[in-house]
Design a protein around this motif. Structure first.
Motif, mmCIF file in Angstrom:
data_model
loop_
_atom_site.group_PDB
_atom_site.id
_atom_site.type_symbol
_atom_site.label_atom_id
_atom_site.label_comp_id
_atom_site.label_asym_id
_atom_site.label_seq_id
_atom_site.Cartn_x
_atom_site.Cartn_y
_atom_site.Cartn_z
ATOM 1 N N SER A 1 0.830 -1.206 0.000
ATOM 2 C CA SER A 1 0.000 0.000 0.000
ATOM 3 C C SER A 1 0.864 1.256 0.000
ATOM 4 O O SER A 1 0.612 2.199 -0.769
ATOM 5 N N ALA A 2 1.892 1.279 0.849
ATOM 6 C CA ALA A 2 2.767 2.449 0.918
ATOM 7 C C ALA A 2 3.500 2.667 -0.401
ATOM 8 O O ALA A 2 3.635 3.806 -0.872
ATOM 9 N N ALA A 3 3.980 1.585 -1.012
ATOM 10 C CA ALA A 3 4.708 1.700 -2.277
ATOM 11 C C ALA A 3 3.805 2.217 -3.393
ATOM 12 O O ALA A 3 4.206 3.063 -4.200
ATOM 13 N N LEU A 4 2.574 1.720 -3.458
ATOM 14 C CA LEU A 4 1.645 2.164 -4.497
ATOM 15 C C LEU A 4 1.257 3.630 -4.302
ATOM 16 O O LEU A 4 1.187 4.396 -5.277
ATOM 17 N N VAL A 5 1.014 4.022 -3.058
ATOM 18 C CA VAL A 5 0.675 5.421 -2.791
ATOM 19 C C VAL A 5 1.833 6.323 -3.204
ATOM 20 O O VAL A 5 1.630 7.384 -3.832
ATOM 21 N N MET A 6 3.060 5.927 -2.900
ATOM 22 C CA MET A 6 4.223 6.730 -3.253
ATOM 23 C C MET A 6 4.319 6.944 -4.752
ATOM 24 O O MET A 6 4.525 8.068 -5.238
ATOM 25 N N VAL A 7 4.169 5.879 -5.523
ATOM 26 C CA VAL A 7 4.323 5.986 -6.977
ATOM 27 C C VAL A 7 3.249 6.896 -7.572
ATOM 28 O O VAL A 7 3.551 7.814 -8.353
ATOM 29 N N PHE A 8 1.991 6.680 -7.198
ATOM 30 C CA PHE A 8 0.902 7.408 -7.844
ATOM 31 C C PHE A 8 0.795 8.853 -7.367
ATOM 32 O O PHE A 8 0.481 9.740 -8.169
ATOM 33 N N THR B 1 3.560 12.193 0.318
ATOM 34 C CA THR B 1 4.720 11.387 -0.071
ATOM 35 C C THR B 1 5.812 11.429 0.996
ATOM 36 O O THR B 1 6.539 10.437 1.166
ATOM 37 N N GLY B 2 5.928 12.545 1.713
ATOM 38 C CA GLY B 2 6.895 12.590 2.801
ATOM 39 C C GLY B 2 6.544 11.609 3.909
ATOM 40 O O GLY B 2 7.402 10.880 4.411
ATOM 41 N N ILE B 3 5.258 11.572 4.265
ATOM 42 C CA ILE B 3 4.801 10.651 5.314
ATOM 43 C C ILE B 3 4.907 9.201 4.849
ATOM 44 O O ILE B 3 5.424 8.339 5.560
ATOM 45 N N PHE B 4 4.433 8.938 3.635
ATOM 46 C CA PHE B 4 4.446 7.556 3.151
ATOM 47 C C PHE B 4 5.863 7.094 2.795
ATOM 48 O O PHE B 4 6.142 5.895 2.846
#
Length: 368
Positions: free
Chosen positions: A23-30, A243-246
């Motif tokens: 979830s964190a990786a997907l949020v970061m990319v998008f 993105t900073g948090i994730f």
């Protein structure tokens, strides 16, 4: 009377960590893609803010949790860690520039040489020749990369990535490979603490990035955007915060993954994330999916499985060649791959390629 349900705590931990990491990786990319699409002229400032937020969150975590220890600044340690910090920030810059110029679903193809370059750098660093299985896997992944970057008549000209963007992707993969090798030699300078190394790399990367943000004129660009009033600053501001948090959470997720999951579990979660990233890119950003791109993703995933799985459970090279030939001729969406029997994929102890597993594991964590 209902039967009691037996719950395996270890299984729940693995499932929770894998879901958290994906979830964190997907949020970061998008979210990164959304911000870079709305503010393409502020990539370095965007990256700098992310790094500073990560440093602040590390200090907040240290104030709450005793196990999180922030290192004291020491010039000797800073000099010793300069190589890994420089490699980290250069890799992040090229990673950001690559994502700015490609579609979200194409991002993993643009960095498709990450595994072969990691194997090459690791082999040079350790003076060890990889096994035939590893060489086949690297060749398979490289083939998948070239399938993905090959010109396609089904792809509009404006949707095709530029040569410089692909070059950024190759350089990003190279510096990620170098970073994976340098981590091991850098940990002794941080009392073998991954948290302390995370602080040094984030803080040091931010320091090195500041002059380039200034010289690139991004502060002036930000000021101009704010004055003109037609710039959507909310996307940039919220994107930096999210993105900073994730990015910080992704660092935590990576540490938890190393602790509670195996390389094979991590490999399957990375494969699932790649598929989800492709589908979400198609639905959210309306990315264009061609036979070449779908085939490239599957071939790259197959090469990654070749490295991490035992021989009798890997997807063979000929299978992917046959699939690619069929896909090119039929121009239909390929059927989903057959599930792998994990029970038959248990690795016997004392395998000879354990060293390469460690390196590949480090690279996967750097994908954040």
């Amino acid at each position: 009377m209902p039967l009691p349900i037996s719950i395996n705590v270890a299984t729940l931990q693995v499932a929770g960590v894998v879901s958290f990491y994906m979830s964190a990786a997907l949020v970061m990319v998008f979210v990164n893609k959304a911000v870079l699409s709305s503010s393409p002229d502020l990539p370095l400032l965007f990256l700098l803010i992310q790094l500073l937020i990560a440093v602040v969150l590390l200090h907040i975590s240290a104030a709450i949790f005793r196990r999180v220890e922030i290192p004291k600044f020491n010039w000797q340690t800073a000099r010793d860690l300069t190589p890994v910090v420089l490699v980290n920030v250069i890799g992040l810059v090229f990673n950001t520039l690559c994502l700015r110029g490609v579609e979200a679903s194409y991002f993993q193809i643009a960095r498709g040489l990450q595994l072969p370059l990691t194997i090459l750098v690791s082999s040079i660093h350790t003076s060890c020749i990889p096994s035939a299985k590893i060489i086949v896997a690297a060749t398979l992944v490289s083939f998948g990369f070239f399938v993905g970057v090959a010109p396609s008549a089904a792809l509009p000209l404006l949707a095709s990535p530029t040569s410089i963007t692909l070059f950024y992707g190759i350089l990003s993969s190279l510096f990620i490979a170098l970073h994976a090798v340098l981590i091991k030699s850098s940990l002794p300078h941080c009392d073998n603490s991954t948290i302390q190394l995370a602080w040094w790399t984030n803080f040091g990367s931010a320091v090195f990035l500041v002059p380039f943000v200034v010289f690139n004129g991004e502060l002036q660009i930000l000021r101009t955007n704010l004055v003109e009033g037609d710039w959507n600053g909310k996307v940039f501001g919220w994107g930096c915060l999210v993105t900073g948090i994730f990015g910080f959470l992704l660092c935590v997720a990576g540490l938890l993954s190393i602790k509670v999951t195996s390389p094979i579990t991590h490999m399957f979660s990375s494969a699932a994330r790649s598929v989800l990233q492709t589908l979400l890119g198609f639905y959210i950003f309306h990315d264009i999916l061609t036979v070449n791109r779908v085939s490239s993703i599957l071939i790259i995933l197959g090469g990654t499985m070749q490295v991490n799985l035992p021989v009798h459970t890997t997807v063979t090279l000929s299978l992917f060649y046959r699939f690619y030939t069929w896909a090119k001729s039929s121009e239909f969406k390929p059927s989903p791959p057959q599930p792998v029997d994990l029970e038959s994929a248990r690795r016997p102890s004392g395998t000879q390629d354990s060293k390469i597993h460690t390196v590949v594991w480090s690279v996967d964590d750097e994908e954040k």
